[in-house]
Enzyme design. Structure first.
Site, PDB file in Angstrom:
ATOM      1  N   LYS A   8       0.823  -1.219   0.000  1.00 41.87           N
ATOM      2  CA  LYS A   8       0.000   0.000   0.000  1.00 41.87           C
ATOM      3  C   LYS A   8       0.856   1.267   0.000  1.00 41.87           C
ATOM      4  O   LYS A   8       0.475   2.289  -0.571  1.00 41.87           O
ATOM      5  CB  LYS A   8      -0.945  -0.008   1.196  1.00 41.87           C
ATOM      6  CG  LYS A   8      -2.015  -1.082   1.081  1.00 41.87           C
ATOM      7  CD  LYS A   8      -2.974  -1.038   2.246  1.00 41.87           C
ATOM      8  CE  LYS A   8      -4.128  -1.997   2.070  1.00 41.87           C
ATOM      9  NZ  LYS A   8      -3.746  -3.398   2.028  1.00 41.87           N
ATOM     10  N   LYS A  20      -4.608   2.581  10.427  1.00 40.09           N
ATOM     11  CA  LYS A  20      -4.799   1.413   9.547  1.00 40.09           C
ATOM     12  C   LYS A  20      -3.621   0.462   9.660  1.00 40.09           C
ATOM     13  O   LYS A  20      -2.470   0.904   9.665  1.00 40.09           O
ATOM     14  CB  LYS A  20      -4.899   1.853   8.077  1.00 40.09           C
ATOM     15  CG  LYS A  20      -6.163   2.590   7.742  1.00 40.09           C
ATOM     16  CD  LYS A  20      -6.074   3.211   6.357  1.00 40.09           C
ATOM     17  CE  LYS A  20      -6.510   2.262   5.280  1.00 40.09           C
ATOM     18  NZ  LYS A  20      -6.634   2.951   3.968  1.00 40.09           N
ATOM     19  N   TYR A  76      -8.948  11.237   8.432  1.00 36.71           N
ATOM     20  CA  TYR A  76     -10.220  10.539   8.212  1.00 36.71           C
ATOM     21  C   TYR A  76     -11.232  11.489   7.576  1.00 36.71           C
ATOM     22  O   TYR A  76     -11.497  12.573   8.106  1.00 36.71           O
ATOM     23  CB  TYR A  76     -10.767   9.984   9.527  1.00 36.71           C
ATOM     24  CG  TYR A  76     -12.104   9.298   9.365  1.00 36.71           C
ATOM     25  CD1 TYR A  76     -12.205   8.116   8.651  1.00 36.71           C
ATOM     26  CD2 TYR A  76     -13.267   9.841   9.914  1.00 36.71           C
ATOM     27  CE1 TYR A  76     -13.426   7.488   8.482  1.00 36.71           C
ATOM     28  CE2 TYR A  76     -14.494   9.213   9.757  1.00 36.71           C
ATOM     29  CZ  TYR A  76     -14.565   8.036   9.034  1.00 36.71           C
ATOM     30  OH  TYR A  76     -15.768   7.413   8.860  1.00 36.71           O
ATOM     31  N   ILE A  77     -11.769  11.064   6.442  1.00 38.29           N
ATOM     32  CA  ILE A  77     -12.760  11.895   5.751  1.00 38.29           C
ATOM     33  C   ILE A  77     -14.144  11.422   6.181  1.00 38.29           C
ATOM     34  O   ILE A  77     -14.556  10.293   5.881  1.00 38.29           O
ATOM     35  CB  ILE A  77     -12.556  11.809   4.230  1.00 38.29           C
ATOM     36  CG1 ILE A  77     -11.186  12.431   3.908  1.00 38.29           C
ATOM     37  CG2 ILE A  77     -13.670  12.528   3.472  1.00 38.29           C
ATOM     38  CD1 ILE A  77     -10.648  12.079   2.565  1.00 38.29           C
ATOM     39  N   LYS A 130     -18.653  -4.209   2.087  1.00 39.54           N
ATOM     40  CA  LYS A 130     -19.664  -3.630   1.197  1.00 39.54           C
ATOM     41  C   LYS A 130     -20.965  -4.433   1.277  1.00 39.54           C
ATOM     42  O   LYS A 130     -20.929  -5.661   1.323  1.00 39.54           O
ATOM     43  CB  LYS A 130     -19.133  -3.620  -0.233  1.00 39.54           C
ATOM     44  CG  LYS A 130     -17.908  -2.730  -0.401  1.00 39.54           C
ATOM     45  CD  LYS A 130     -17.152  -3.035  -1.683  1.00 39.54           C
ATOM     46  CE  LYS A 130     -15.846  -2.252  -1.730  1.00 39.54           C
ATOM     47  NZ  LYS A 130     -14.969  -2.703  -2.822  1.00 39.54           N
ATOM     48  N   GLU A 188      -6.433   2.606  -2.984  1.00 41.58           N
ATOM     49  CA  GLU A 188      -5.604   1.432  -3.279  1.00 41.58           C
ATOM     50  C   GLU A 188      -6.073   0.791  -4.569  1.00 41.58           C
ATOM     51  O   GLU A 188      -7.110   1.159  -5.113  1.00 41.58           O
ATOM     52  CB  GLU A 188      -5.655   0.411  -2.141  1.00 41.58           C
ATOM     53  CG  GLU A 188      -7.024  -0.188  -1.906  1.00 41.58           C
ATOM     54  CD  GLU A 188      -7.028  -1.202  -0.764  1.00 41.58           C
ATOM     55  OE1 GLU A 188      -6.137  -1.154   0.096  1.00 41.58           O
ATOM     56  OE2 GLU A 188      -7.929  -2.050  -0.756  1.00 41.58           O
ATOM     57  N   ASN A 227      -7.049  -2.963  -6.323  1.00 39.92           N
ATOM     58  CA  ASN A 227      -7.312  -4.387  -6.119  1.00 39.92           C
ATOM     59  C   ASN A 227      -7.005  -5.122  -7.415  1.00 39.92           C
ATOM     60  O   ASN A 227      -7.567  -4.810  -8.463  1.00 39.92           O
ATOM     61  CB  ASN A 227      -8.767  -4.622  -5.714  1.00 39.92           C
ATOM     62  CG  ASN A 227      -9.062  -4.033  -4.350  1.00 39.92           C
ATOM     63  OD1 ASN A 227      -8.218  -4.074  -3.457  1.00 39.92           O
ATOM     64  ND2 ASN A 227     -10.230  -3.450  -4.196  1.00 39.92           N
ATOM     65  N   ARG A 272      -7.665  -7.999  -8.912  1.00 45.31           N
ATOM     66  CA  ARG A 272      -8.477  -9.218  -9.066  1.00 45.31           C
ATOM     67  C   ARG A 272      -9.805  -8.837  -9.694  1.00 45.31           C
ATOM     68  O   ARG A 272     -10.084  -7.658  -9.882  1.00 45.31           O
ATOM     69  CB  ARG A 272      -8.749  -9.827  -7.688  1.00 45.31           C
ATOM     70  CG  ARG A 272      -9.487  -8.856  -6.783  1.00 45.31           C
ATOM     71  CD  ARG A 272      -9.989  -9.479  -5.486  1.00 45.31           C
ATOM     72  NE  ARG A 272     -10.864  -8.556  -4.781  1.00 45.31           N
ATOM     73  CZ  ARG A 272     -10.479  -7.707  -3.840  1.00 45.31           C
ATOM     74  NH1 ARG A 272      -9.211  -7.644  -3.473  1.00 45.31           N
ATOM     75  NH2 ARG A 272     -11.340  -6.894  -3.257  1.00 45.31           N
ATOM     76  N   VAL A 296     -15.930  -8.769  -6.245  1.00 47.07           N
ATOM     77  CA  VAL A 296     -17.255  -9.350  -5.949  1.00 47.07           C
ATOM     78  C   VAL A 296     -18.326  -8.587  -6.743  1.00 47.07           C
ATOM     79  O   VAL A 296     -19.221  -9.179  -7.339  1.00 47.07           O
ATOM     80  CB  VAL A 296     -17.561  -9.249  -4.436  1.00 47.07           C
ATOM     81  CG1 VAL A 296     -18.977  -9.733  -4.135  1.00 47.07           C
ATOM     82  CG2 VAL A 296     -16.542 -10.029  -3.619  1.00 47.07           C
TER      83      VAL A 296
END
Lengths: 131, 460
Positions: free
Chosen positions: B119, B160, B204-205, B239, B291, B293, B295, B298
């Site tokens: 990251k 995080k 933090y938003i 999600k 970030e 992903n 892949r 979903v």
């Protein structure tokens, strides 16, 4: 004559193995020994776990991988405890399948180089009771 | 150079395995599905051309074992492995192992996975390209340093886990007095979950939307985007509802985000499907790179429904060496699609998992509603894996119609034997804040859950 013990049987089988004898029936009560070395040539390696008999112990693959058969893995061969019957090769990770007791190999369900699945039956063994 | 693929091993389970089998059938490709002992009677095992048992139920003994998966592919005569999502999908050692054994990995290059899995690397790369990232720090090792960084980036801050995911090891700190205890808790959680207690700090938003851009790249260097998905409705960073297009994105922001996504993917020569995630600050009207992903996601079906492009087909074609089958100019959004993730959980009991046998499963798909699932009457949901049962995807000419179709489908969905999140999804869909787009990434937890629990007597 003293009673025959497991070591005697194993010695006898080793002699037979080294010989050219195909079939032998030996009765020395209470021992009855039948050897038939033709069976394998007649295709005794089955793809399915069928024809199980009472007292036979199924041996299943501990992992998915490719079977590397031991030369000792022959139907009707009697083997000692801790004999490696085959090795499952998972891309170089080797998992031996060993006997936990003296036994006779009753059935072989796989061939050398074949992929075996996790928990697929690979042998049927018959325990030989030690006296 | 094109490589022939006639048989694919699917290294996954549940609805995504079914989804990949369907795509393979459409392309005339045979399928071998790798299953754990717990999944030997699953729908993927029943409908694939062959199922091979790779190990016992715990994922570490089956779906997470790279050597076993590759051996299963070699032994079953497959030329390629599709990892789905989760499990080994973002493990660079799988494509590396595939390459060593002459197999095709249907996904990105190992190097792509490694780069974007780091990251901090991804963040530095975005910054160097002029793409905004959330103000934050590099790794922070102790509370004293954390305090200094938090003052600099401004409260509230988000702690995080460097190795994190799924919301574990994440803490929001609103005031300086709470930093010390939260830092220690986040470190401990991160150590337990990931074996790595390194933490980084971000501003933090509070009023944020989660917007992600679907991209796809091929071996010839073509990279196209398929616009965005809005995945702002989350509970504990998971999600729950996704949609495409985002109902709040302006054409200008959409263009900027898509361009940023293409730049990032282009900079690393990305191959296969991927998703660039952004945080949209609704108060300031600006966005930040979060970030990437590496892949298939979903929630990919909402993109498929509004673009008409089958992403799994594309993945397979690209893995075989073919170019992306369409140009950027040909990608258009038509209509609106919404996805609800139906989980085996009890929303009335704080979303407690609800495994067990499904005694009735009757979903009214059709008429603009697609159901991606592995469930059927008589199927036993095992306790060993995540609780996703199905993805209901409703498509309409506009958002209102998509919501109405989803409501009708969920109202007609009859399931017995286990609890599902369907009642909670119905509660979301009828909510005026949701319908009028007055939501953000913490709306479910801060607003809707409290309301739902007071109505249902849930949350016990």
């Amino acid at each position: 004559m003293n009673e025959i013990n497991t070591d005697d049987v194993l010695q006898l089988l080793e002699v037979i193995r080294e010989s050219t004898i195909d079939e032998l029936c030996l009765e020395l009560p209470p021992l009855k020994l039948q050897v038939n070395r033709k069976q394998k040539a007649q295709g005794d390696i089955d793809g399915e776990a069928s024809g199980e008999e009472e007292g036979w112990v199924p041996i299943k693959a501990p992992v998915l991988g490719f079977a590397r058969m031991s030369p000792l893995a022959e139907v009707n061969r009697v083997v000692n405890k801790d004999t490696t019957l085959c090795t499952i090769d998972v891309l170089g990770e080797l998992h031996d399948v060993n006997t936990d007791y003296p036994c006779r190999i009753k059935k072989i369900f796989i061939t050398d180089g074949q992929m075996v699945e996790f928990h697929q039956q690979i042998f049927s063994l018959e325990k030989i009771e030690q006296r | 150079m094109e490589k022939h693929i006639s048989r694919i091993l699917i290294a996954n389970r549940s609805e995504i395995a079914v989804r990949i089998i369907r795509a393979c059938r459409e392309l005339g490709i045979e399928t071998v599905v790798a299953v754990s002992q717990a999944d030997q009677d699953s729908l993927p095992a029943k409908i694939a051309d062959r199922a091979v048992c790779i190990g016992s139920a715990p994922p570490a003994k089956s779906y997470l074992n790279v050597n076993t998966i590759v051996a299963a592919a070699l032994g079953s005569g497959a030329q390629a492995i599709h990892p789905g999502y989760g499990f080994l999908a973002e493990r660079p050692d799988l494509p590396e192992c595939c390459e060593r054994h002459g197999l095709i990995f249907i996904g990105p290059k190992a190097q792509n996975i490694r780069q974007m899995g780091d990251k901090l690397f991804a963040r530095k790369m975005a910054t160097s390209m002029g793409i905004p990232v959330i103000p934050g720090s590099e790794l922070v090792s102790d509370v004293k340093k954390a305090k200094g960084v938090a003052e600099k980036v401004g409260y509230p801050v988000l702690l995080k886990a460097a190795a994190g995911g799924g919301g574990r090891g994440m803490k929001i700190v609103r005031e300086p007095k709470d930093l010390s205890s939260n830092f220690q808790e986040a470190s401990a959680e991160a150590r337990t979950a990931f074996g790595d207690d390194r933490i980084f700090i971000e501003h933090y938003i509070s009023n944020a939307r989660h917007i992600e851009i679907q991209i796809i790249g091929d071996h010839a260097g073509n990279i196209v985007h398929l616009f965005e998905r809005d995945c702002s409705l989350q509970r504990r960073y998971q999600k729950m509802v996704e949609e495409a297009p985002s109902p709040v994105l302006t054409p200008k922001l959409r263009k900027e985000m898509c361009e940023a996504a293409l730049s990032i993917a282009g900079a690393i020569g990305y191959v296969s499907t991927g998703t660039i995630e952004f945080i949209l600050d609704q108060d300031e009207g600006c966005f930040f790179f979060l970030e990437m992903n590496t892949r298939i996601q979903v929630e990919h079906p909402v993109t498929e429904m509004v673009t008409g492009i089958d992403l799994v087909h594309e993945q397979i074609r690209i893995a075989s060496g073919q170019p992306v089958s369409f140009s950027q100019d040909q990608v258009e959004i038509s209509g609106h699609a919404i996805e609800c993730r139906i989980n085996a959980e009890s929303p009335d009991a704080d979303f407690r998992p609800s495994p067990g046998m499904i005694t009735k499963w009757d979903f009214p798909d059709g008429d603009g509603v697609r159901l991606d699932t592995h469930c059927y009457p008589g199927y036993t949901v095992p306790p060993n894996y995540d609780s996703l049962l199905a993805k209901a995807i409703a498509t309409g000419s506009d958002r209102v119609e998509a919501i109405e179709k989803m409501q009708a489908a969920l109202a007609g969905f009859k399931v017995s034997g286990i609890d599902t999140t369907t009642p909670f999804h119905q509660h979301i869909l009828k909510n005026e804040d949701y319908r009028c787009n007055r939501v953000n990434t913490s709306w479910i937890e801060n607003v809707l859950l409290k309301e739902y629990q007071s109505l249902s007597g849930g949350g016990k």
